[in-house]
Design a protein around this motif. Structure first.
Motif, PDB file in Angstrom:
ATOM      1  N   ASP A 157       0.838  -1.204   0.000  1.00 24.97           N
ATOM      2  CA  ASP A 157       0.000   0.000   0.000  1.00 24.97           C
ATOM      3  C   ASP A 157       0.870   1.249   0.000  1.00 24.97           C
ATOM      4  OD1 ASP A 157      -2.332  -1.513  -0.024  1.00 24.97           O
ATOM      5  OD2 ASP A 157      -2.586  -1.427   2.167  1.00 24.97           O
ATOM      6  N   GLU A 158       1.951   1.225   0.788  1.00 23.98           N
ATOM      7  CA  GLU A 158       2.872   2.369   0.811  1.00 23.98           C
ATOM      8  C   GLU A 158       3.553   2.550  -0.537  1.00 23.98           C
ATOM      9  OE1 GLU A 158       5.438   3.235   4.255  1.00 23.98           O
ATOM     10  OE2 GLU A 158       4.577   1.399   5.126  1.00 23.98           O
ATOM     11  N   ALA A 159       3.991   1.451  -1.135  1.00 20.35           N
ATOM     12  CA  ALA A 159       4.641   1.522  -2.444  1.00 20.35           C
ATOM     13  C   ALA A 159       3.671   2.028  -3.509  1.00 20.35           C
ATOM     14  CB  ALA A 159       5.198   0.153  -2.837  1.00 20.35           C
ATOM     15  N   PHE A 183       3.840   9.100 -10.322  1.00 17.77           N
ATOM     16  CA  PHE A 183       3.301   9.138 -11.683  1.00 17.77           C
ATOM     17  C   PHE A 183       2.302  10.274 -11.896  1.00 17.77           C
ATOM     18  CE2 PHE A 183       4.968   4.725 -11.997  1.00 17.77           C
ATOM     19  CZ  PHE A 183       5.794   4.938 -13.099  1.00 17.77           C
ATOM     20  N   SER A 184       1.905  10.958 -10.824  1.00 14.87           N
ATOM     21  CA  SER A 184       1.073  12.160 -10.995  1.00 14.87           C
ATOM     22  C   SER A 184       1.947  13.375 -11.293  1.00 14.87           C
ATOM     23  CB  SER A 184       0.221  12.410  -9.742  1.00 14.87           C
ATOM     24  OG  SER A 184       1.018  12.963  -8.700  1.00 14.87           O
ATOM     25  N   GLY A 185       3.277  13.164 -11.334  1.00 22.60           N
ATOM     26  CA  GLY A 185       4.196  14.250 -11.650  1.00 22.60           C
ATOM     27  C   GLY A 185       4.679  15.017 -10.428  1.00 22.60           C
ATOM     28  N   LYS A 186       4.488  14.437  -9.260  1.00 21.57           N
ATOM     29  CA  LYS A 186       4.923  15.101  -8.023  1.00 21.57           C
ATOM     30  C   LYS A 186       6.000  14.263  -7.345  1.00 21.57           C
ATOM     31  CE  LYS A 186       0.475  17.236  -7.318  1.00 21.57           C
ATOM     32  NZ  LYS A 186      -0.855  16.697  -7.253  1.00 21.57           N
ATOM     33  N   GLU A 187       6.781  14.932  -6.510  1.00 19.69           N
ATOM     34  CA  GLU A 187       7.818  14.230  -5.760  1.00 19.69           C
ATOM     35  C   GLU A 187       7.222  13.647  -4.486  1.00 19.69           C
ATOM     36  OE1 GLU A 187      12.132  15.075  -3.631  1.00 19.69           O
ATOM     37  OE2 GLU A 187      11.013  16.752  -4.462  1.00 19.69           O
ATOM     38  N   PRO A 188       7.304  12.326  -4.304  1.00 10.62           N
ATOM     39  CA  PRO A 188       6.821  11.745  -3.049  1.00 10.62           C
ATOM     40  C   PRO A 188       7.629  12.290  -1.866  1.00 10.62           C
ATOM     41  CG  PRO A 188       7.087  10.050  -4.720  1.00 10.62           C
ATOM     42  CD  PRO A 188       7.736  11.300  -5.251  1.00 10.62           C
ATOM     43  N   ASP A 189       6.960  12.535  -0.753  1.00  4.43           N
ATOM     44  CA  ASP A 189       7.638  13.101   0.417  1.00  4.43           C
ATOM     45  C   ASP A 189       7.992  12.023   1.447  1.00  4.43           C
ATOM     46  OD1 ASP A 189       5.111  12.522   1.347  1.00  4.43           O
ATOM     47  OD2 ASP A 189       4.739  14.505   2.201  1.00  4.43           O
ATOM     48  N   PHE A 190       8.039  10.780   1.018  1.00  5.55           N
ATOM     49  CA  PHE A 190       8.399   9.665   1.893  1.00  5.55           C
ATOM     50  C   PHE A 190       9.001   8.557   1.035  1.00  5.55           C
ATOM     51  CE2 PHE A 190       4.413   8.489   0.087  1.00  5.55           C
ATOM     52  CZ  PHE A 190       4.418   7.104   0.015  1.00  5.55           C
ATOM     53  N   THR A 191       9.667   7.642   1.678  1.00  8.70           N
ATOM     54  CA  THR A 191      10.201   6.458   1.003  1.00  8.70           C
ATOM     55  C   THR A 191       9.681   5.238   1.746  1.00  8.70           C
ATOM     56  OG1 THR A 191      12.214   7.658   0.402  1.00  8.70           O
ATOM     57  CG2 THR A 191      12.315   5.256   0.302  1.00  8.70           C
ATOM     58  N   PRO A 192       9.056   4.305   1.035  1.00  3.98           N
ATOM     59  CA  PRO A 192       8.621   3.076   1.711  1.00  3.98           C
ATOM     60  C   PRO A 192       9.843   2.351   2.294  1.00  3.98           C
ATOM     61  CG  PRO A 192       7.813   3.147  -0.562  1.00  3.98           C
ATOM     62  CD  PRO A 192       8.776   4.270  -0.401  1.00  3.98           C
ATOM     63  N   ILE A 248      20.109  11.468  -4.997  1.00  3.59           N
ATOM     64  CA  ILE A 248      19.943  12.304  -6.195  1.00  3.59           C
ATOM     65  C   ILE A 248      18.560  12.940  -6.132  1.00  3.59           C
ATOM     66  CG2 ILE A 248      19.955  12.433  -8.711  1.00  3.59           C
ATOM     67  CD1 ILE A 248      21.569   9.776  -8.699  1.00  3.59           C
ATOM     68  N   PRO A 249      18.498  14.267  -6.079  1.00  2.32           N
ATOM     69  CA  PRO A 249      17.191  14.927  -5.956  1.00  2.32           C
ATOM     70  C   PRO A 249      16.279  14.671  -7.155  1.00  2.32           C
ATOM     71  CG  PRO A 249      18.975  16.444  -5.428  1.00  2.32           C
ATOM     72  CD  PRO A 249      19.604  15.216  -6.043  1.00  2.32           C
ATOM     73  N   TYR A 250      15.002  14.663  -6.863  1.00  6.32           N
ATOM     74  CA  TYR A 250      13.948  14.543  -7.883  1.00  6.32           C
ATOM     75  C   TYR A 250      14.190  15.606  -8.952  1.00  6.32           C
ATOM     76  CZ  TYR A 250       9.069  14.577  -9.621  1.00  6.32           C
ATOM     77  OH  TYR A 250       7.938  14.517 -10.383  1.00  6.32           O
ATOM     78  N   GLY A 251      14.117  15.205 -10.216  1.00  6.23           N
ATOM     79  CA  GLY A 251      14.266  16.150 -11.319  1.00  6.23           C
ATOM     80  C   GLY A 251      15.697  16.533 -11.626  1.00  6.23           C
ATOM     81  N   GLN A 252      16.668  15.884 -10.994  1.00  9.69           N
ATOM     82  CA  GLN A 252      18.071  16.172 -11.266  1.00  9.69           C
ATOM     83  C   GLN A 252      18.785  14.893 -11.675  1.00  9.69           C
ATOM     84  OE1 GLN A 252      20.041  18.629  -8.339  1.00  9.69           O
ATOM     85  NE2 GLN A 252      18.107  19.578  -7.762  1.00  9.69           N
ATOM     86  N   THR A 253      19.968  15.045 -12.213  1.00 13.01           N
ATOM     87  CA  THR A 253      20.745  13.885 -12.626  1.00 13.01           C
ATOM     88  C   THR A 253      22.140  13.940 -12.008  1.00 13.01           C
ATOM     89  OG1 THR A 253      21.531  14.996 -14.634  1.00 13.01           O
ATOM     90  CG2 THR A 253      19.523  13.646 -14.840  1.00 13.01           C
ATOM     91  N   MET A 254      22.806  12.813 -12.044  1.00 13.68           N
ATOM     92  CA  MET A 254      24.189  12.689 -11.592  1.00 13.68           C
ATOM     93  C   MET A 254      24.876  11.772 -12.595  1.00 13.68           C
ATOM     94  SD  MET A 254      25.592  11.187  -7.935  1.00 13.68           S
ATOM     95  CE  MET A 254      25.386  12.673  -6.980  1.00 13.68           C
ATOM     96  N   THR A 255      26.163  11.935 -12.777  1.00  8.53           N
ATOM     97  CA  THR A 255      26.882  11.082 -13.720  1.00  8.53           C
ATOM     98  C   THR A 255      27.441   9.842 -13.018  1.00  8.53           C
ATOM     99  OG1 THR A 255      29.024  12.155 -13.375  1.00  8.53           O
ATOM    100  CG2 THR A 255      27.568  13.099 -15.099  1.00  8.53           C
ATOM    101  N   TYR A 256      27.703   8.817 -13.831  1.00  4.59           N
ATOM    102  CA  TYR A 256      28.356   7.617 -13.317  1.00  4.59           C
ATOM    103  C   TYR A 256      29.697   8.001 -12.697  1.00  4.59           C
ATOM    104  CZ  TYR A 256      24.895   5.027 -16.024  1.00  4.59           C
ATOM    105  OH  TYR A 256      23.724   4.538 -16.518  1.00  4.59           O
ATOM    106  N   GLY A 257      30.418   8.913 -13.362  1.00  5.95           N
ATOM    107  CA  GLY A 257      31.702   9.371 -12.850  1.00  5.95           C
ATOM    108  C   GLY A 257      31.568  10.093 -11.517  1.00  5.95           C
ATOM    109  N   SER A 315      14.036  -0.292  -8.765  1.00  5.02           N
ATOM    110  CA  SER A 315      13.989   0.873  -9.644  1.00  5.02           C
ATOM    111  C   SER A 315      12.927   1.863  -9.220  1.00  5.02           C
ATOM    112  CB  SER A 315      13.662   0.522 -11.083  1.00  5.02           C
ATOM    113  OG  SER A 315      13.924  -0.714 -11.479  1.00  5.02           O
ATOM    114  N   LEU A 316      13.056   3.035  -9.751  1.00  2.00           N
ATOM    115  CA  LEU A 316      12.183   4.184  -9.486  1.00  2.00           C
ATOM    116  C   LEU A 316      12.363   4.707  -8.063  1.00  2.00           C
ATOM    117  CD1 LEU A 316       8.814   3.297 -11.267  1.00  2.00           C
ATOM    118  CD2 LEU A 316      10.633   4.784 -12.056  1.00  2.00           C
ATOM    119  N   ILE A 317      12.066   3.898  -7.059  1.00  4.34           N
ATOM    120  CA  ILE A 317      12.219   4.372  -5.678  1.00  4.34           C
ATOM    121  C   ILE A 317      13.698   4.640  -5.408  1.00  4.34           C
ATOM    122  CG2 ILE A 317      11.922   3.814  -3.236  1.00  4.34           C
ATOM    123  CD1 ILE A 317       9.399   2.209  -4.055  1.00  4.34           C
ATOM    124  N   ILE A 318      14.571   3.725  -5.831  1.00  4.89           N
ATOM    125  CA  ILE A 318      16.009   3.997  -5.874  1.00  4.89           C
ATOM    126  C   ILE A 318      16.243   4.455  -7.310  1.00  4.89           C
ATOM    127  CG2 ILE A 318      18.337   3.071  -5.680  1.00  4.89           C
ATOM    128  CD1 ILE A 318      17.257   1.003  -3.683  1.00  4.89           C
TER     129      ILE A 318
END
Length: 177
Positions: free
Chosen positions: A51-53, A61-70, A90-99, A129-132
């Motif tokens: 239910d939490e997941a 998927f509604s386009g918002k950042e969840p404010d919790f992690t299951p 890694i913040p929502y809407g941002q990226t980081m490189t493998y390096g 995936s997704l949650i991590i």
């Protein structure tokens, strides 16, 4: 016992697994390395952690950042766990490189250098995936490469998060780590 639940997302079916109290896996159906942590016998069951997941995924998927992690249970090697823990930062809407991740791991371990390719392998084998958010990792040159769910889904997820992809590109030959 490992339990499973099926979630229908706008990008396709998702299978979620749990130990009963924590999420142990989350994969787009059919993705590379799908279900690698699943035993042969799993039971479909309604659980509070599912239910939490589901609530997390609905918000995401509604386009918002969840404010919790299951609750998560990372069943993996110490190296992969260290990489996955960085992915969680890694913040929502941002990226980081493998390096960039390799540099952080090297610093944590007191090393001069760490292989970005080794990091890529750990990112690609992310079982939750997704949650991590492994989809937020890009090549140093901006290449949107290495997503086990497929490059198209990676682009859709980053677009959903309104990530700045102006310096990113889809490689001519798509790869999944």
């Amino acid at each position: 016992m490992i339990y499973v639940y099926h979630y229908n997302s706008p990008l396709g079916g998702i299978t979620i697994s749990s130990s009963g109290t924590a999420i142990t896996g989350l994969w787009f159906d059919g993705q590379k390395y799908f279900g690698v942590t699943l035993p042969e016998n799993c039971e479909e069951k309604e659980l509070a952690v599912f239910d939490e997941a589901k609530r997390w995924l609905d918000i995401y998927f509604s386009g918002k950042e969840p404010d919790f992690t299951p609750p998560l249970l990372m069943q993996t090697t110490p190296f992969r766990k260290a990489v996955w823990e960085i992915l969680l930062t890694i913040p929502y809407g941002q990226t980081m490189t493998y390096g960039g991740i390799a540099d952080r791991i090297a610093k944590q371990k007191g090393l001069d250098k760490m292989s970005a390719q080794a990091v890529g392998g750990a990112v690609g084998h992310n079982a939750i995936s997704l949650i991590i958010p492994c989809h937020r990792v890009v090549g140093t040159n901006g290449s949107l490469t290495g997503y086990a769910g497929g490059i198209e889904k990676k682009v859709q997820l980053l677009t959903l998060e309104k990530a700045d992809m102006s310096a990113c590109f889809v490689p001519k030959t798509g790869t999944a780590v």
